[in-house]
Design an enzyme around this catalytic site. Structure first.
Site, mmCIF file in Angstrom:
data_model
loop_
_atom_site.group_PDB
_atom_site.id
_atom_site.type_symbol
_atom_site.label_atom_id
_atom_site.label_comp_id
_atom_site.label_asym_id
_atom_site.label_seq_id
_atom_site.Cartn_x
_atom_site.Cartn_y
_atom_site.Cartn_z
ATOM 1 N N HIS A 281 0.864 -1.195 0.000
ATOM 2 C CA HIS A 281 0.000 0.000 0.000
ATOM 3 C C HIS A 281 0.898 1.242 0.000
ATOM 4 O O HIS A 281 1.998 1.209 0.548
ATOM 5 C CB HIS A 281 -0.895 -0.030 1.249
ATOM 6 C CG HIS A 281 -1.983 0.987 1.198
ATOM 7 N ND1 HIS A 281 -1.771 2.324 1.460
ATOM 8 C CD2 HIS A 281 -3.301 0.872 0.891
ATOM 9 C CE1 HIS A 281 -2.910 2.982 1.321
ATOM 10 N NE2 HIS A 281 -3.856 2.131 0.968
ATOM 11 N N GLU B 55 -4.030 2.600 -6.985
ATOM 12 C CA GLU B 55 -4.373 3.752 -6.142
ATOM 13 C C GLU B 55 -3.365 4.882 -6.361
ATOM 14 O O GLU B 55 -2.219 4.774 -5.908
ATOM 15 C CB GLU B 55 -4.305 3.372 -4.650
ATOM 16 C CG GLU B 55 -5.290 2.337 -4.210
ATOM 17 C CD GLU B 55 -5.519 2.399 -2.691
ATOM 18 O OE1 GLU B 55 -6.668 2.235 -2.300
ATOM 19 O OE2 GLU B 55 -4.563 2.632 -1.927
HETATM 20 O O1 G3P Z 1 -6.609 1.453 0.771
HETATM 21 C C1 G3P Z 1 -7.618 2.349 0.490
HETATM 22 C C2 G3P Z 1 -7.137 3.701 0.392
HETATM 23 O O2 G3P Z 1 -5.810 3.989 0.385
HETATM 24 C C3 G3P Z 1 -8.026 4.700 -0.157
HETATM 25 O O3 G3P Z 1 -8.242 5.563 0.894
HETATM 26 O O4 G3P Z 1 -9.488 7.194 2.142
HETATM 27 O O5 G3P Z 1 -9.078 7.529 -0.292
HETATM 28 O O6 G3P Z 1 -10.667 5.759 0.461
HETATM 29 P P1 G3P Z 1 -9.444 6.573 0.776
#
Ligand code: G3P
Length: 222
Positions: A95, A143
């Site tokens: 992550h 992400e």
């Molecule tokens: O692992 C999920 C994450 O990093 C996304 O975070 O708070 O943008 O939904 P968020």
């Protein structure tokens, strides 16, 4: 494709309301929620809360991290097998908030696969997606780090990259989920339209006034 069903992974991170002393109560709030057939809900626990999995047999739990070790003399590390022994069926790896060197990542995916622990390998861009898909994890999670925790969703801000990541990963037979800024049912639906199998979400659920209701409305009408 190894994971055809749609998936929502709720990363409980280390928010005060979803970890440590408050983790159990937070998860209790989801007991009995309206789910949607064909949508798989997974909670990714902070390592300090992994033992909670046995208290909620109705839910599926992943870890937010695991180390490339076996049982033995390791201090402050824990193995894929130890997760399985606690009823945890998978893990997030690499992550953006817990990056690991690529050789360590490869080794961890290999050890996890050998013992049957599923892996969600996070990447920050399409180039990483292509390299990491070759490791054959169960999912690649795309992400963009700059959108994590914000109000602009990866699905509205980076649709072309999601499509690229989905194409690249499908060539390796690896499913894709996407995360960062995901908040609304439309974000979830767009992820599916772009070919992903669902989302990885944290603040949109954890910081919501009614986390369980927010999750139910996210997935209904998919
Ligand atoms: O692992 C999920 C994450 O990093 C996304 O975070 O708070 O943008 O939904 P968020």
């Amino acid at each position: 494709m190894q994971n055809p069903e749609n998936t929502v992974i709720i990363n409980l991170k280390h928010y005060r309301q979803s970890s440590s002393a408050h983790a159990e109560r937070f998860i209790e709030g989801f007991v009995g929620i309206d789910t949607v057939p064909g949508v798989r809900i997974i909670f990714a626990l902070n390592p300090i809360d992994l033992r909670l999995a046995s208290s909620f047999p109705e839910f599926e739990f992943y870890s937010q991290h695991v180390d490339p070790v076996e049982y033995g003399a390791h201090t402050g590390q824990f193995s894929p097998q130890s997760l399985l022994d606690l009823g945890i069926t998978g893990t997030i790896l690499n992550h953006s908030e817990r990056r690991i060197p690529e050789d360590v990542l490869r080794k961890t995916v290999d050890i996890s696969r050998r013992c049957g622990l599923r892996t969600v390998v996070c990447c920050e861009n399409a180039t990483e997606a292509s390299r990491f898909a070759a490791m054959k994890p169960d999912w690649i999670a795309y992400e963009p780090p700059e959108l994590i925790g914000g109000n602009v969703s990866v699905t509205t801000s980076r649709p072309e990259i999601i499509s690229d990541v989905v194409d690249t990963c499908s060539r390796s037979g690896v499913a894709v989920i996407v995360g960062a800024g995901v908040k609304t049912p439309s974000d979830y639906r767009t992820s599916l339209k772009l070919g992903a199998n669902g989302v990885l979400i944290a603040s949109g659920i954890i910081l919501a006034m009614e986390p369980a209701k927010t999750l139910s409305s996210l997935i209904e009408n998919q």
